[in-house]
Design an enzyme around this catalytic site. Structure first.
Site, short mmCIF file in Angstrom:
data_model
loop_
_atom_site.label_atom_id
_atom_site.label_comp_id
_atom_site.label_asym_id
_atom_site.label_seq_id
_atom_site.Cartn_x
_atom_site.Cartn_y
_atom_site.Cartn_z
N ASP A 133 58.86 23.37 34.64
CA ASP A 133 57.69 24.18 34.90
C ASP A 133 57.90 25.66 35.17
O ASP A 133 57.34 26.43 34.88
CB ASP A 133 56.94 23.71 36.23
CG ASP A 133 56.47 22.45 35.79
OD1 ASP A 133 56.51 21.81 34.79
OD2 ASP A 133 55.83 21.76 37.03
N ASP A 217 53.27 28.64 33.18
CA ASP A 217 54.22 27.95 33.38
C ASP A 217 55.33 27.59 32.26
O ASP A 217 54.74 27.59 30.82
CB ASP A 217 53.56 26.46 33.62
CG ASP A 217 53.34 26.53 35.23
OD1 ASP A 217 53.00 27.55 35.81
OD2 ASP A 217 52.83 25.33 35.98
N HIS A 266 50.48 21.97 30.99
CA HIS A 266 51.97 21.79 30.50
C HIS A 266 51.69 20.87 29.02
O HIS A 266 50.90 20.01 29.36
CB HIS A 266 52.62 20.82 31.65
CG HIS A 266 52.71 21.70 32.71
ND1 HIS A 266 53.32 21.12 33.95
CD2 HIS A 266 52.60 22.74 33.04
CE1 HIS A 266 53.10 22.01 34.89
NE2 HIS A 266 52.83 23.05 34.28
N ASP A 268 53.83 19.33 27.41
CA ASP A 268 54.91 18.29 27.24
C ASP A 268 54.44 16.68 27.50
O ASP A 268 55.46 15.81 27.35
CB ASP A 268 56.06 18.62 27.87
CG ASP A 268 56.07 18.58 29.35
OD1 ASP A 268 54.93 18.67 29.79
OD2 ASP A 268 56.93 18.99 29.89
N ARG A 285 44.63 13.50 22.67
CA ARG A 285 44.27 15.01 22.91
C ARG A 285 44.60 15.46 21.47
O ARG A 285 45.60 16.24 21.28
CB ARG A 285 45.44 15.50 23.87
CG ARG A 285 45.22 14.98 25.27
CD ARG A 285 46.14 15.39 26.37
NE ARG A 285 46.24 14.69 27.64
CZ ARG A 285 47.03 14.84 28.62
NH1 ARG A 285 48.28 15.51 28.20
NH2 ARG A 285 46.79 14.12 29.56
N SER A 318 49.65 12.32 34.30
CA SER A 318 48.74 11.05 33.73
C SER A 318 49.70 10.29 33.14
O SER A 318 51.11 10.30 33.00
CB SER A 318 48.05 11.92 32.77
OG SER A 318 48.70 11.73 31.33
N CYS A 370 59.72 17.12 32.12
CA CYS A 370 59.56 17.90 33.20
C CYS A 370 60.54 17.87 34.30
O CYS A 370 60.52 19.23 34.81
CB CYS A 370 58.01 17.47 33.92
SG CYS A 370 56.82 17.02 32.87
#
Ligand code: DAV
Length: 385
Positions: A133, A217, A266, A268, A285, A318, A370
């Protein structure tokens, strides 16, 4: 001016000229994409991690079912037993990476409980679990990103010993303008909107963060050599993307991507670059610019369904962290041992899987990608489009 400064130094101190000589010709930091052979990596820490304040930026990112948890635990250590399990998982990840011949470095587990106050806001901290991040590596340069969460304002302190060491050994080190993070950076009402309304406003150009000052970020960027992809998210604004674009100059092309995602934060767990010609996408998405990859002849693969149990506490992030993988090289991927469909998907693509469990580590908002930041990969700056 440099030589004058050097000549005034004590004889035991190297002169500016000598310092230059000592700097290795090859920087210890060198990473241009997500797939060349990984040689050195920073892996985050959840030791000393603190639950961030129950603030607008948190509400807009965390699922509503966890709001009571954040309200009740803000400013305190995260649940002890869970954190211990996450620490053990991440230690195992470090062991596996080391066995693969990759140098593993860690940030300092500094104290995040201390309250800080600037002329514009006050907050407590969070953690140094997610180097992806904050550290954006573009070639030989480490960019300490100006993140948008007040609880992350001082997160860079955990990485300074490492960054100073990399700088002394030849890396380039940049800190973009630090945001003030006054109320003007946030459209607070966005946190109370329904997902539908928030998505609608997002596509119309109104977001949780305003354009008051640059913020971004690192995890909203993915790198493919000369082409870098980024999304406008809850934490990355257009001002920040423009700053990066002008900073990187003509050698790089920054491409803005938009997704159907009510809580973009983010890129990724939304779109992952696996290797030249292969992009992994989140089937829930949609990417509005996916034709860019198609036209370049890339294969677009929808990631497999995640197996994260619904009752597992995912305080941040998630279930799609299943696609938040780390490429060790073109043919090997680090993937969650529990995510069988994802493992099978990669094996079918001819990519060997290196497996480790990250269920407890996932709860803090990240998977392998991450939790890491690649410092050095083999290879040079290339064009893949
Ligand atoms: O979309 O589940 C993943 C990124 C966290 N750094 C998500 C968030």
């Amino acid at each position: 001016a440099v030589s004058q400064v050097g000549s005034r130094l004590e004889s035991t101190t190297p002169t500016a000229f000598q310092v230059k000589e000592q700097v290795a010709k090859t920087s210890p930091v060198s990473s241009y994409n997500e797939w060349d052979r990984l040689e050195e990596v920073v892996v985050g820490r959840v030791e000393n991690a603190v639950v961030p304040p129950f603030s607008p930026e948190l509400k807009v990112s965390a699922n509503e079912k966890h709001w009571d948890f954040f309200r009740d635990n803000q400013g305190r250590p995260w649940p002890k037993e869970h954190t211990e399990k996450a620490i053990a998982e991440v230690e195992e990840v470090c062991n596996i990476l080391t066995q693969e011949g990759i140098v593993v470095r860690r940030p300092d587990a500094i104290d995040f409980t201390e309250e800080y106050k600037t002329p514009d806001f006050s907050s407590t901290g969070m953690y140094c679990a997610m180097p992806r991040d904050i550290l954006l590596i573009v070639g030989e340069e480490i960019i300490e990103c100006p993140m948008a969460w007040r609880s992350r304002f001082f997160e860079y302190r955990a990485y300074r010993e490492l960054i100073k060491e990399y700088f002394k050994a030849g890396a380039k080190w940049t800190t973009p303008p630090k945001p003030l993070m006054s109320d003007k950076l946030y459209n607070e009402d966005v946190m109370d909107l329904s997902d539908e309304e928030r998505s609608l406003q997002h596509h119309q150009g109104r977001h949780f963060t305003t354009e008051f000052e640059p913020c971004f970020d690192a995890a909203d960027f993915v790198r493919a050599g000369k082409d870098i992809f980024v999304q406008r998210s809850q934490v990355t604004n257009i001002f920040g993307i423009d700053w990066m674009d002008r900073h990187l100059g003509d050698e790089y092309n920054i491409h803005l991507l938009t997704f159907d995602d009510p809580r973009p934060m983010h890129i990724d767990a939304t779109l992952m670059l696996i290797r030249p010609g292969l992009v992994l996408v989140n089937p829930c998405r949609g990417c509005q610019q996916i034709d860019f990859f198609k036209k370049a002849g890339w294969d677009i693969v929808e990631t497999a369904s995640p197996l994260m149990p619904a009752d597992h506490p995912l305080w941040l992030g998630s279930q799609w962290l299943s696609m938040n993988v780390l490429m060790l090289d073109h043919d090997r991927v680090m993937v969650d041992a529990n995510e069988l469909p994802t493992i099978q998907m990669f094996e079918k693509l001819g990519i060997k899987t290196v497996k480790a469990s990250m269920r407890y580590a996932n709860s803090y908002g990240g998977g392998f990608h991450c939790w890491t930041s690649d410092i050095r990969r083999s290879g040079t700056l290339q064009s893949y489009f």
